[in-house]
Design an enzyme around this catalytic site. Structure first.
Site: not given
Ligand SMILES: Cc1cc2nc3c(=O)[nH]c(=O)nc-3n(C[C@H](O)[C@H](O)[C@H](O)COP(=O)(O)OP(=O)(O)OC[C@H]3O[C@@H](n4cnc5c(N)ncnc54)[C@H](O)[C@@H]3O)c2cc1C
Length: 183
Positions: A120
């Site tokens: 997280h």
């Molecule tokens: C193993 C694991 C289990 C988890 N379990 C939970 C859970 O059960 N419940 C919960 O609430 N949270 C959970 N989390 C945390 C949650 O997944 C994250 O807090 C959340 O996904 C963050 O969202 P975000 O949009 O910041 O990043 P992300 O979801 O990582 O989204 C980033 C996106 O940007 C894309 N990207 C990256 N670089 C580029 C680029 N150069 N060009 C275009 N696209 C790009 C990636 O492919 C991705 O789709 C978990 C995380 C992990 C790693």
């Protein structure tokens, strides 16, 4: 309002590697009570490795670098031990790791050796008030000093919420859409 310090994650495991200290672990199964520190104080860093934007950044999560996090997890493990040793679970709790008679220092060592993360991560581009010098974003998610650039993901959270991060990340994206379209 009182806020929780811990989340307890109960899981059933047949993987012997979860129980490295238990004899015959491969023939056994067990229950893990994961103690999650919902507001860790340890703060890591994300730094540039070089001026080349294609170079991977230097990420140091600095887990457990604040002793307060270790101390809190020791308290949480003590609570988990009480649950595991409760009369209702006693028939199944042949081995409790760390042991009930382990000292606080031994439990702290268990934390340092075996603690894992719940993925997280937040706060690398945190938002804040316009006059907050440490805030990278203003309250409209705009990168200060850069024209036409906003950030909308978990990295903008100023601190870790005391819960999981997917739902708030989705909400941040939703709010960003409103801000961009000026709804
Ligand atoms: C193993 C694991 C289990 C988890 N379990 C939970 C859970 O059960 N419940 C919960 O609430 N949270 C959970 N989390 C945390 C949650 O997944 C994250 O807090 C959340 O996904 C963050 O969202 P975000 O949009 O910041 O990043 P992300 O979801 O990582 O989204 C980033 C996106 O940007 C894309 N990207 C990256 N670089 C580029 C680029 N150069 N060009 C275009 N696209 C790009 C990636 O492919 C991705 O789709 C978990 C995380 C992990 C790693």
């Amino acid at each position: 309002m009182p806020r929780p310090y811990f989340e307890f994650l109960l899981s059933y495991n047949t993987d012997a590697s979860y129980f490295p200290d238990v004899p015959d672990a491969a023939e056994r199964s067990g229950v893990t009570i994961g103690v999650v520190n919902l507001q860790p104080r340890s703060v890591g860093t994300v730094r540039l490795a070089s001026a080349d934007p294609l170079d991977s950044p230097l990420i140091d999560p600095a887990y457990l670098s604040d002793q307060a996090d270790v101390d809190l997890l020791v308290k949480g493990l003590r609570m988990a031990q009480q649950v595991a040793a409760a009369p209702a679970l006693k028939p199944w709790a042949e081995n409790i790791v760390p042991a009930l008679d382990a000292t606080d220092e031994e439990v702290a060592q268990h934390v340092r050796d075996d603690a894992a993360i719940t993925f997280h991560s937040v706060g690398t581009v945190r938002m804040g008030r316009v006059d907050d010098p440490d805030a990278v974003l203003d309250p409209q998610l705009r990168v200060k000093g850069v024209q036409g650039l906003r950030v909308a993901d978990a990295s903008v959270m100023p601190d870790l919420i005391r819960g999981h991060t997917v739902a708030p990340s989705v909400f941040i994206g939703w709010r960003a859409a409103d801000l961009i379209t000026e709804r």
